[in-house]
Scaffold this motif. Structure first.
Motif, mmCIF file in Angstrom:
data_model
loop_
_atom_site.group_PDB
_atom_site.id
_atom_site.type_symbol
_atom_site.label_atom_id
_atom_site.label_comp_id
_atom_site.label_asym_id
_atom_site.label_seq_id
_atom_site.Cartn_x
_atom_site.Cartn_y
_atom_site.Cartn_z
ATOM 1 N N THR A 218 0.850 -1.187 0.000
ATOM 2 C CA THR A 218 0.000 0.000 0.000
ATOM 3 C C THR A 218 0.888 1.240 0.000
ATOM 4 O OG1 THR A 218 -1.779 -1.124 1.205
ATOM 5 C CG2 THR A 218 -1.774 1.283 1.263
ATOM 6 N N THR A 334 -2.410 8.052 6.171
ATOM 7 C CA THR A 334 -2.350 7.343 4.890
ATOM 8 C C THR A 334 -3.360 6.199 4.808
ATOM 9 O OG1 THR A 334 0.014 7.863 4.727
ATOM 10 C CG2 THR A 334 -0.827 6.148 3.277
ATOM 11 N N ALA A 335 -3.468 5.410 5.885
ATOM 12 C CA ALA A 335 -4.377 4.260 5.877
ATOM 13 C C ALA A 335 -5.829 4.713 5.944
ATOM 14 C CB ALA A 335 -4.063 3.335 7.054
ATOM 15 N N LYS A 336 -6.663 4.089 5.135
ATOM 16 C CA LYS A 336 -8.088 4.372 5.194
ATOM 17 C C LYS A 336 -8.662 3.833 6.496
ATOM 18 C CE LYS A 336 -8.543 4.075 0.151
ATOM 19 N NZ LYS A 336 -9.162 3.353 -0.982
ATOM 20 N N LYS A 337 -9.794 4.374 6.903
ATOM 21 C CA LYS A 337 -10.411 3.982 8.170
ATOM 22 C C LYS A 337 -10.633 2.472 8.224
ATOM 23 C CE LYS A 337 -12.119 6.213 11.839
ATOM 24 N NZ LYS A 337 -11.388 7.246 12.577
ATOM 25 N N GLN A 339 -8.931 0.228 6.805
ATOM 26 C CA GLN A 339 -7.669 -0.510 6.818
ATOM 27 C C GLN A 339 -6.968 -0.462 8.167
ATOM 28 O OE1 GLN A 339 -5.769 1.735 3.649
ATOM 29 N NE2 GLN A 339 -5.950 -0.003 2.240
ATOM 30 N N GLN A 340 -7.332 0.485 9.020
ATOM 31 C CA GLN A 340 -6.550 0.738 10.225
ATOM 32 C C GLN A 340 -6.518 -0.455 11.165
ATOM 33 O OE1 GLN A 340 -7.997 4.431 11.862
ATOM 34 N NE2 GLN A 340 -7.117 5.658 10.213
#
Length: 394
Positions: A218, A334-337, A339-340
């Motif tokens: 990613t 950077t990480a989407k919610k 993905q966290q």
């Protein structure tokens, strides 16, 4: 991974509620860290072996962090947090007694499991309840309370160690974790139970592999990982070798306590403003300032002696304070919610991996050069390399 459902909680609970838990973890960990390396040094008798032991311990904690995401498939965050805080309370209380080295090490590894889960869960709770507050502001509050708790910890740890022995200080940590457990219980959080199912170990390993590959492919995640790795490498080396170097230079435990206490002051001053300063100047500016100034102080520390060395150990805490509230923002920004929660277990290994590699490098330096002060060559190199990665285009 399905998001945990919150069935009920106290109306006043917000992201700040979880950030406030920092006062308990900071206080307890501050006491623990003040005497930990001295206890391990007493068991093994060599500062180089201390580094090897901590590296092996941290490798174990890193594996626990890797499996954190999988554990959360079967256990709600609230249940796991309750169990982890209670485990820390019990194990630290037992470690405070004059037990055999093997028993102490077994309990140490058990606390490694619990403290890793606590470190994973608090940021995830804050992210769940961040709403319009934002993680930068919550991080600033969390680190403020971490440092408020840690401010008095070294002097308390040294006072207990002088009167009852180094291990006795762990009992104070046990009491503080018990208070943190009760504080969390006050939130009255109820989450939906997850349906336990039979786990296929092979599928679990494959799932971890897929998650790790997805994380590192990613865009932006590798840089976030390395920068966080650099920050925690410097932190690990400070906690591990400052107490040993201070004692080896002929200073008393009381002086050590004073150095560690003064070192908290920059964090207290900068914790709250850094939330605003990070938004104004950007995280990269503060990370660069922190890494490069720490590298300069590290080179100075390799040749400094006496009170000048103690002054460096206090001054370079300003470098750490510049980075404390922003070191993990590259991940959350950077990480989407969605993905966290999935990625955080992998990202969290950047907290544990430094405790594996940095002490091993330090042990190698000590073995080759013959002095404990040579470990600051390692921290200087880490500061420079982290800055280069931070400004790289890929």
């Amino acid at each position: 991974m399905a998001k945990d459902k919150y069935i009920s909680m106290k109306e006043s609970v917000s992201g700040f509620s979880f950030a406030n838990l920092g006062v308990f973890t900071g206080f307890a960990d501050g006491i623990y860290n003040a005497v930990y390396s001295l206890v391990i040094l007493g068991i093994f008798g060599s500062s180089a072996v201390v580094g090897v032991y901590v590296a092996l311990y941290s490798a174990f904690c890193m594996l626990v962090a890797l499996f954190a995401g999988e554990v959360l498939r079967f256990v709600s965050k609230s249940r796991l947090f309750y169990a982890s805080m209670l485990g820390l309370t019990i194990c630290y209380a037992m470690m405070s007694f004059s037990i055999k080295p093997f028993t102490f090490i077994a309990l140490d590894y058990t606390t490694g499991i619990a403290i890793t889960f606590v470190g994973v869960l608090i940021p995830l709770f804050m992210a769940d309840f961040s709403k319009n507050i934002g993680m930068a502001k919550l991080n600033a509050r969390y680190h403020l309370w971490l440092n408020v708790g840690a401010l008095f910890a070294p002097m308390i740890a040294v006072g207990i160690a002088n009167h009852f022995g180094n291990r006795a200080a762990f009992f104070a940590s046990a009491i503080i974790y018990a208070m943190g457990w009760m504080f969390f219980k006050y939130f009255r959080i109820v989450q939906e139970d997850k349906n336990p199912r039979r786990v296929n170990p092979r599928k679990t390993v494959h799932a971890l592999g897929r998650t790790a590959r997805a994380f590192f492919t990613t865009p932006g995640m590798l840089r976030a990982y390395i920068v966080n790795f650099g920050y925690y490498s410097l932190r690990a080396m400070r906690y591990l070798y400052v107490p040993i170097v201070v004692i080896e230079n002929g200073f008393s435990k009381d002086t050590l306590g004073m150095v560690l206490t003064l070192g908290i002051v920059p964090y207290l001053i900068l914790s709250e403003p850094m939330g605003r300063l990070a938004r104004r100047f950007g995280a990269r500016f503060w990370l660069t300032l922190g890494f490069m100034s720490f590298a300069i102080f590290s080179m100075w520390a390799t040749v400094a002696q006496g009170w000048t060395l103690l002054a460096i150990f206090v001054l370079w805490q300003i470098s750490g304070a510049c980075m404390e509230s922003v070191h993990d923002l590259l991940f959350f920004d950077t990480a989407k919610k969605a993905q966290q929660t999935r990625f955080y277990g992998v990202f969290r290994t950047s907290v544990n991996m430094p405790n594996v590699l940095a002490p091993m490098l330090a042990a190698g330096c000590i073995a080759v050069v013959g002095t404990t002060a040579s470990v600051w060559l390692v921290t200087a190199a880490i500061g420079v390399v982290s800055t280069i990665v931070l400004w790289s285009h890929k």
